[in-house]
Design a protein around this motif. Structure first.
Motif, PDB file in Angstrom:
ATOM      1  N   ILE A   1       4.153  14.126  -9.319  1.00 47.55           N
ATOM      2  CA  ILE A   1       5.214  15.138  -9.378  1.00 47.55           C
ATOM      3  C   ILE A   1       5.642  15.328 -10.825  1.00 47.55           C
ATOM      4  N   SER A   2       5.862  14.211 -11.526  1.00 51.26           N
ATOM      5  CA  SER A   2       6.273  14.267 -12.925  1.00 51.26           C
ATOM      6  C   SER A   2       5.248  14.984 -13.786  1.00 51.26           C
ATOM      7  N   THR A   3       3.971  14.674 -13.566  1.00 50.33           N
ATOM      8  CA  THR A   3       2.905  15.282 -14.373  1.00 50.33           C
ATOM      9  C   THR A   3       2.695  16.750 -14.014  1.00 50.33           C
ATOM     10  N   GLU A   4       2.621  17.048 -12.721  1.00 50.88           N
ATOM     11  CA  GLU A   4       2.286  18.405 -12.289  1.00 50.88           C
ATOM     12  C   GLU A   4       3.460  19.370 -12.409  1.00 50.88           C
ATOM     13  N   MET A   5       4.675  18.888 -12.594  1.00 51.53           N
ATOM     14  CA  MET A   5       5.776  19.770 -12.962  1.00 51.53           C
ATOM     15  C   MET A   5       5.474  20.501 -14.264  1.00 51.53           C
ATOM     16  N   LEU A   6       4.750  19.811 -15.142  1.00 48.35           N
ATOM     17  CA  LEU A   6       4.486  20.342 -16.478  1.00 48.35           C
ATOM     18  C   LEU A   6       3.166  21.085 -16.576  1.00 48.35           C
TER      19      LEU A   6
ATOM     20  N   THR B   1       0.835  -1.200   0.000  1.00 47.59           N
ATOM     21  CA  THR B   1       0.000   0.000   0.000  1.00 47.59           C
ATOM     22  C   THR B   1       0.869   1.248   0.000  1.00 47.59           C
ATOM     23  N   PHE B   2       1.916   1.253   0.815  1.00 42.93           N
ATOM     24  CA  PHE B   2       2.804   2.408   0.881  1.00 42.93           C
ATOM     25  C   PHE B   2       3.602   2.569  -0.415  1.00 42.93           C
ATOM     26  N   LEU B   3       4.040   1.461  -1.006  1.00 43.86           N
ATOM     27  CA  LEU B   3       4.767   1.541  -2.275  1.00 43.86           C
ATOM     28  C   LEU B   3       3.878   2.122  -3.376  1.00 43.86           C
ATOM     29  N   LEU B   4       2.625   1.712  -3.416  1.00 41.99           N
ATOM     30  CA  LEU B   4       1.705   2.221  -4.432  1.00 41.99           C
ATOM     31  C   LEU B   4       1.392   3.698  -4.209  1.00 41.99           C
ATOM     32  N   ALA B   5       1.313   4.113  -2.952  1.00 42.42           N
ATOM     33  CA  ALA B   5       1.116   5.528  -2.657  1.00 42.42           C
ATOM     34  C   ALA B   5       2.323   6.341  -3.123  1.00 42.42           C
ATOM     35  N   LEU B   6       3.527   5.802  -2.910  1.00 43.70           N
ATOM     36  CA  LEU B   6       4.732   6.482  -3.380  1.00 43.70           C
ATOM     37  C   LEU B   6       4.772   6.552  -4.902  1.00 43.70           C
ATOM     38  N   SER B   7       4.315   5.480  -5.567  1.00 44.42           N
ATOM     39  CA  SER B   7       4.290   5.504  -7.026  1.00 44.42           C
ATOM     40  C   SER B   7       3.364   6.598  -7.534  1.00 44.42           C
ATOM     41  N   SER B   8       2.217   6.773  -6.873  1.00 44.27           N
ATOM     42  CA  SER B   8       1.305   7.842  -7.269  1.00 44.27           C
ATOM     43  C   SER B   8       1.915   9.215  -7.013  1.00 44.27           C
TER      44      SER B   8
ATOM     45  N   TYR C   1       3.208   3.220 -16.452  1.00 46.15           N
ATOM     46  CA  TYR C   1       4.121   4.146 -15.775  1.00 46.15           C
ATOM     47  C   TYR C   1       5.330   4.474 -16.654  1.00 46.15           C
ATOM     48  N   LEU C   2       5.893   3.465 -17.296  1.00 46.12           N
ATOM     49  CA  LEU C   2       7.075   3.696 -18.139  1.00 46.12           C
ATOM     50  C   LEU C   2       6.731   4.529 -19.364  1.00 46.12           C
ATOM     51  N   LEU C   3       5.600   4.255 -19.993  1.00 41.92           N
ATOM     52  CA  LEU C   3       5.202   5.019 -21.172  1.00 41.92           C
ATOM     53  C   LEU C   3       5.008   6.490 -20.822  1.00 41.92           C
ATOM     54  N   ALA C   4       4.332   6.755 -19.709  1.00 44.14           N
ATOM     55  CA  ALA C   4       4.105   8.138 -19.285  1.00 44.14           C
ATOM     56  C   ALA C   4       5.419   8.828 -18.951  1.00 44.14           C
ATOM     57  N   ALA C   5       6.350   8.113 -18.327  1.00 45.71           N
ATOM     58  CA  ALA C   5       7.631   8.716 -17.943  1.00 45.71           C
ATOM     59  C   ALA C   5       8.436   9.132 -19.170  1.00 45.71           C
ATOM     60  N   PHE C   6       8.555   8.244 -20.145  1.00 43.36           N
ATOM     61  CA  PHE C   6       9.387   8.540 -21.310  1.00 43.36           C
ATOM     62  C   PHE C   6       8.731   9.515 -22.281  1.00 43.36           C
TER      63      PHE C   6
ATOM     64  N   PRO D   1      11.235  11.721 -11.739  1.00 43.98           N
ATOM     65  CA  PRO D   1      10.184  11.205 -10.845  1.00 43.98           C
ATOM     66  C   PRO D   1       9.283  10.180 -11.526  1.00 43.98           C
ATOM     67  N   GLY D   2       9.134  10.275 -12.858  1.00 40.65           N
ATOM     68  CA  GLY D   2       8.346   9.280 -13.576  1.00 40.65           C
ATOM     69  C   GLY D   2       8.955   7.889 -13.471  1.00 40.65           C
ATOM     70  N   LEU D   3      10.281   7.804 -13.583  1.00 40.57           N
ATOM     71  CA  LEU D   3      10.958   6.513 -13.463  1.00 40.57           C
ATOM     72  C   LEU D   3      10.962   6.018 -12.019  1.00 40.57           C
ATOM     73  N   LEU D   4      11.038   6.933 -11.054  1.00 44.44           N
ATOM     74  CA  LEU D   4      10.938   6.534  -9.651  1.00 44.44           C
ATOM     75  C   LEU D   4       9.571   5.920  -9.357  1.00 44.44           C
ATOM     76  N   ALA D   5       8.524   6.457  -9.995  1.00 45.18           N
ATOM     77  CA  ALA D   5       7.183   5.886  -9.832  1.00 45.18           C
ATOM     78  C   ALA D   5       7.150   4.447 -10.343  1.00 45.18           C
ATOM     79  N   ALA D   6       7.769   4.212 -11.498  1.00 44.99           N
ATOM     80  CA  ALA D   6       7.816   2.857 -12.043  1.00 44.99           C
ATOM     81  C   ALA D   6       8.590   1.918 -11.125  1.00 44.99           C
ATOM     82  N   LEU D   7       9.662   2.417 -10.529  1.00 38.02           N
ATOM     83  CA  LEU D   7      10.457   1.598  -9.618  1.00 38.02           C
ATOM     84  C   LEU D   7       9.636   1.144  -8.420  1.00 38.02           C
ATOM     85  N   MET D   8       8.794   2.025  -7.882  1.00 42.17           N
ATOM     86  CA  MET D   8       7.949   1.645  -6.751  1.00 42.17           C
ATOM     87  C   MET D   8       7.030   0.483  -7.125  1.00 42.17           C
ATOM     88  N   VAL D   9       6.499   0.499  -8.347  1.00 41.64           N
ATOM     89  CA  VAL D   9       5.614  -0.581  -8.793  1.00 41.64           C
ATOM     90  C   VAL D   9       6.393  -1.886  -8.954  1.00 41.64           C
ATOM     91  N   VAL D  10       7.636  -1.799  -9.418  1.00 41.83           N
ATOM     92  CA  VAL D  10       8.471  -2.995  -9.547  1.00 41.83           C
ATOM     93  C   VAL D  10       8.607  -3.703  -8.201  1.00 41.83           C
TER      94      VAL D  10
END
Length: 396
Positions: A28-33, A16-23, A88-93, A181-190
């Motif tokens: 962060i990645s999305t709202e930076m833009l 649950t905590f890992l998924l919250a971190l992924s979100s 997650y990976l598609l959105a990050a790249f 931060p997009g790749l960090l989100a993917a790492l949390m899901v891994v």
């Protein structure tokens, strides 16, 4: 972790905590833009205002449509994690690809890829959230995920301000840095361990509509009635700018709104476990109603800023509790589909609300947008009371 804090988060798992971190990292990645994308389109790529609307409208619609189908795909495969990870990976790249664009059409394509990724990850991630805890703690789980998501939405604009006005990086560099931060989100899901679903899905990959129970459809109908007038935050931002607030201050107010939403999400989810989902949703609808009435009735800078921040109460409650109730009302093997089509309903009705709001904004007046939203909120409250019982939850 101190004992009082442990009790506060009792029932939640490591996943649950890992998924919250992924979100959080994904947002962060999305709202930076978010605050710089329109500026990049108009000032760097020399696109018109109508192109800005076209890019954002189609991108959001694409995300909403993909959410429903990604949920059905993950239910059919009975694998949530791989589908979410690809998203997650598609959105990050896609983020740095937007920064590389030299014409608006290229940015449009990258923006669509970004939103396809966001749509792919949403429903299977929410199914992972639902399965990471026992049913009695599901509201807490979605509340924690909402906390992560809204915390990211708070930190993203601040990070963009820091990069642009503190470090003085070029506008394109913000897009390049958003991949981190997009790749960090993917790492949390891994790192998440996926639990096998006990019942094999028998539905096709398309929609699973016929297998949803009647009370799920009633809930979806009540949600649609409300969402028909719930236009995007863009109109709140425009109204704030209209009242005379500077762009920097508007972004800070927007960040404060997201902070309130983040702080509210987990307590709202936890309360819904004890007091019932519908009661918390009714409270969220009422906060929305009061906020929109306030935006319609005043142009005072201080009041507008306060109302925008207050709106975070609605955002935090609606995100956490709405999805939790959708997960309650469908069988376990169709949970990703149920949450996915709930999100699709909210998103597509918001697209309709945005189109209506745009016409009202241009042809009748700015206040008309918020009067329309308030009327829709009243209808949504009535629909929720009539169609959804206070104890409408499903075990299992």
């Amino acid at each position: 972790m101190p004992a009082p804090m442990q009790r506060y988060f009792v029932g939640l798992s490591r996943d649950t905590f890992l998924l919250a971190l992924s979100s959080m990292f994904a947002d962060i990645s999305t709202e930076m833009l978010y605050p710089v994308l329109p500026v990049f389109l108009t000032q760097v790529l020399h696109a018109s205002g109508s192109i800005v609307g076209l890019v954002d409208g189609f991108a959001q619609a694409t995300q909403n449509i993909v959410q429903g189908f990604s949920g059905a795909v993950s239910d059919r495969l009975q694998r949530r994690k791989p589908v979410a990870l690809i998203g997650y990976l598609l959105a990050a790249f896609a983020k740095p690809l937007m920064g590389l664009a030299t014409v608006w059409e290229a940015l449009f394509a990258a923006r669509l890829a970004d939103r396809i990724g966001a749509g792919m990850r949403s429903a299977p991630r929410d199914a992972l959230v639902a399965s990471s805890v026992a049913e009695a703690d599901r509201g807490r789980a979605f509340g924690l995920e909402g906390l992560g998501d809204n915390a990211g939405a708070f930190l993203g604009p601040l990070l963009a301000l820091l990069l642009l006005y503190g470090v003085h990086v070029e506008l394109r560099s913000v897009f390049y840095l958003a991949v981190i931060p997009g790749l960090l989100a993917a790492l949390m899901v891994v790192l998440v361990g996926e639990r096998p679903v006990e019942i094999a899905a028998k539905a096709r990959i398309d929609v699973n509509w016929r297998r949803f129970p009647v009370r799920y459809w009633k809930y979806l109908l009540a949600t649609a009635v409300f969402a028909a007038g719930a236009s995007s935050n863009a109109f709140l931002i425009l109204r704030t700018r209209d009242s005379g607030v500077s762009l920097e201050a508007t972004i800070l107010i927007y960040a404060a709104f997201n902070l309130v939403a983040a702080l509210v999400s987990y307590p709202a989810g936890a309360l819904s476990d004890r007091l019932g989902r519908r009661n918390l949703l009714l409270t969220a609808f009422m906060v929305f109603l009061l906020t929109y009435l306030g935006f319609a009735l005043t142009a005072n800078i201080a009041v507008i800023g306060a109302l925008f921040v207050l709106y975070g109460l609605y955002q935090g409650m609606f995100r956490a509790v709405g999805k939790a109730l959708a997960a309650d009302l469908v069988p376990q093997e169709l949970r990703a589909s149920g949450v996915g089509w709930y999100s699709t309903t909210v998103g597509l009705l918001q697209l309709v609300a945005n189109l209506v709001a745009g016409l009202l904004w241009d042809r009748i007046g700015h206040a008309a947008v918020f009067y329309f939203g308030a009327i829709s909120a009243v209808a949504g409250v009535l629909a929720l009371v009539i169609l959804v019982s206070a104890d409408m939850r499903r075990s299992g």
